[in-house]
Motif scaffolding. Structure first.
Motif: not given
Lengths: 318, 198
Positions: A171-189
């Motif tokens: 959970s921490a790993f994915y949440r950390r990644l999700r904080h990055l300024p990335i595309s909506q598509e990537a966040k969705r993935l």
């Protein structure tokens, strides 16, 4: 009145450790308290933060009655400055930010309040801030873990504890990644990946990066770099045999293969009946029985944290 | 961050490219301990097939790196890759790794041995030979006679010393090879169990 502005210097010197690990009863609060005592004895100014908003009891580990003011007063804006909630302990140089006492605030702290709390914690004037996290992997817990300079997982050599720790780490790993300024598509993935039964067949971080790479290569690269900067720490508690000690190294190897990340094995704490005694007496082990085996294990870990530039990894704080 | 399939044999075993056979043996033991079926460290993290895949790759890495000739061949085709990797040419690396990856061979010797308890006499002998250590050196280090060591390796039951001594010998021998002594003793005696119980 104290200067409201913190010196920049002071802020940089401070190290925030967050102690979590998913499962209740693994010894997080016990370890937080006693490592705090060690660090203060080594000359550091230490603040313990009881961020277990649902079941705060660090004060009990320190033999203090529930203090009049706690984090919930700050969260509810009954006090404006977090420093007003700080209380001193019997140990010189060691102060406590007691956790929320009322049942209401337990886990429904709003995001704005949480952000305010996180910012205030980062501004505290101390050399070490140890944040004791509650059990589980709720978003609050994860955000505390991720805002720290170093997140520490406390695990006991039992399948239940290890299972929870891995769930926490994922959970921490994915949440950390999700904080990055990335595309909506990537966040969705990423959200998709957190769903255990996702349709894309994403089973691990590598699968996720592969899928993101298909839609946005720049994002995949950025996420890979971010993932490689993630270096959680591990303490194995209640170790009874040499084989138990080895489990720490095995977890490290397993994480390397699964996440592709390096977990620092900070050390282990042996199972020691003195621990239970000290908790029942509401007197920290390091004060009650500093010669005990468990106390010595803790002292060793604390000294690693104290001069541990090697464990202090840049870029962990967000 | 690299998928296990893309890792070099050295990365798979988490050893450096100039690791000694002893270091490789040790790393292999540790990897096996980590990725065996009932290992706590993989519990709930990997699917069964993922762990199986890691085990297969680790076994293959061990087989190649412990064989002097195979390791040399592997190094020739992969080590410049490892070196260039450090000079940051990730794209090239990925390609060449994929191109040069030899199809996994079926490993006869060791896999046959592992199935029946690796630390029986024959397994110990195999490990020793892979490390390029002769019995004489083992004897010098452990103070166990070459003759006795041979009996241990050949499992000549009637010539083996009494159990207490045998345990001590096995421990010393295991230590000498960089293996985990209690495990060697346990497995060896278990294999011997039905025949020799004193």
């Amino acid at each position: 009145m104290e200067a409201v502005m913190e010196t920049k210097e002071g802020e940089e010197r401070k190290v925030i450790w967050a102690i979590g690990g998913g499962k209740g009863g693994s010894g997080k609060s016990f370890i937080t308290t006693n490592i705090g005592i060690c660090l203060s004895r080594l000359g550091g100014r230490v603040i313990l933060v009881d961020a277990d908003l649902g079941g705060a009891n660090l004060h009990t580990f320190l033999g203090i009655l529930p203090p009049a003011l706690s984090l919930s007063d700050f969260i509810k804006r009954r006090v404006a400055d977090l420093r007003e909630v700080l209380i001193s302990t019997v140990v010189p140089n060691l102060r406590l930010l007691s956790g929320a006492q009322d049942l209401l605030t337990a886990t429904d702290t709003k995001s704005v309040q949480k952000q305010r709390l996180l910012r205030s914690i980062q501004k505290l004037d101390a050399d070490y801030v140890l944040v004791d996290l509650g059990a589980g992997n709720g978003l609050h817990v994860l955000d505390f873990f991720l805002m720290s300079d170093g997140g520490i997982l406390v695990v006991t050599p039992e399948p239940t504890s290890i299972e929870n720790a891995y769930r926490f780490l994922k959970s921490a790993f994915y949440r950390r990644l999700r904080h990055l300024p990335i595309s909506q598509e990537a966040k969705r993935l990423i959200d998709e990946a957190m769903d255990h039964k996702n349709e894309l067949g994403i089973e691990n971080p590598f699968d996720l990066l592969r899928e993101i790479g298909k839609v946005n290569e720049a994002d995949a690269l950025r996420l890979t770099e971010e993932a490689e900067r993630f270096h959680p720490n591990l303490i194995l508690n209640q170790v009874r045999t040499k084989k138990d000690v080895e489990i720490g190294f095995a977890i490290r190897r397993a994480c390397k293969k699964y996440f592709g990340i390096h977990v620092h094995y900070l050390g282990y704490i042996v199972y020691d009946q003195e621990v239970g005694q000290s908790v029942r007496k509401r007197s920290p082990l390091l004060i009650e029985n500093p010669q005990s085996k468990a106390a010595q294990c803790i002292a060793e870990i604390a000294s690693k944290l104290a001069d541990g530039q090697s464990f202090f990894v840049e870029g962990t704080r967000r | 961050m690299k998928r296990v399939e893309d890792q070099t044999y050295y990365e798979l075993l988490e050893v450096s490219p100039d690791a000694t056979p002893q270091e490789i043996q040790k790393a292999y033991e540790q990897a096996k301990e980590t990725f065996h079926q009932d290992s706590l460290a993989v519990y709930s993290l990997f699917s069964e097939s993922e762990v199986e895949k890691i085990r297969t790759l680790v076994d293959e890495a061990y087989r190649v790196l412990m064989d002097e000739t195979l390791r040399k061949e592997y190094d020739q085709s992969h080590l410049q890759v490892i070196a260039s990797q450090k000079r940051e040419k990730p794209l090239e690396v990925e390609l060449s790794v994929k191109e040069k990856k030899t199809p996994s061979l079926i490993f006869t010797e060791l896999s046959a041995d592992t199935s029946g308890g690796e630390y029986r006499g024959k397994g110990l002998k195999l490990i020793r030979e892979r490390m390029g250590i002769d019995l004489k050196s083992v004897s010098q280090e452990t103070k166990i006679s070459v003759q006795t060591l041979q009996y241990i390796e050949e499992e000549v039951i009637e010539k083996l010393p009494p159990l207490v001594y045998l345990k001590g010998f096995l421990k010393a021998y295991a230590q000498c090879l960089g293996l985990d002594p209690p495990k060697v003793v346990e497995e060896y005696l278990k294999a011997l169990g039905p025949i020799k119980k004193k």
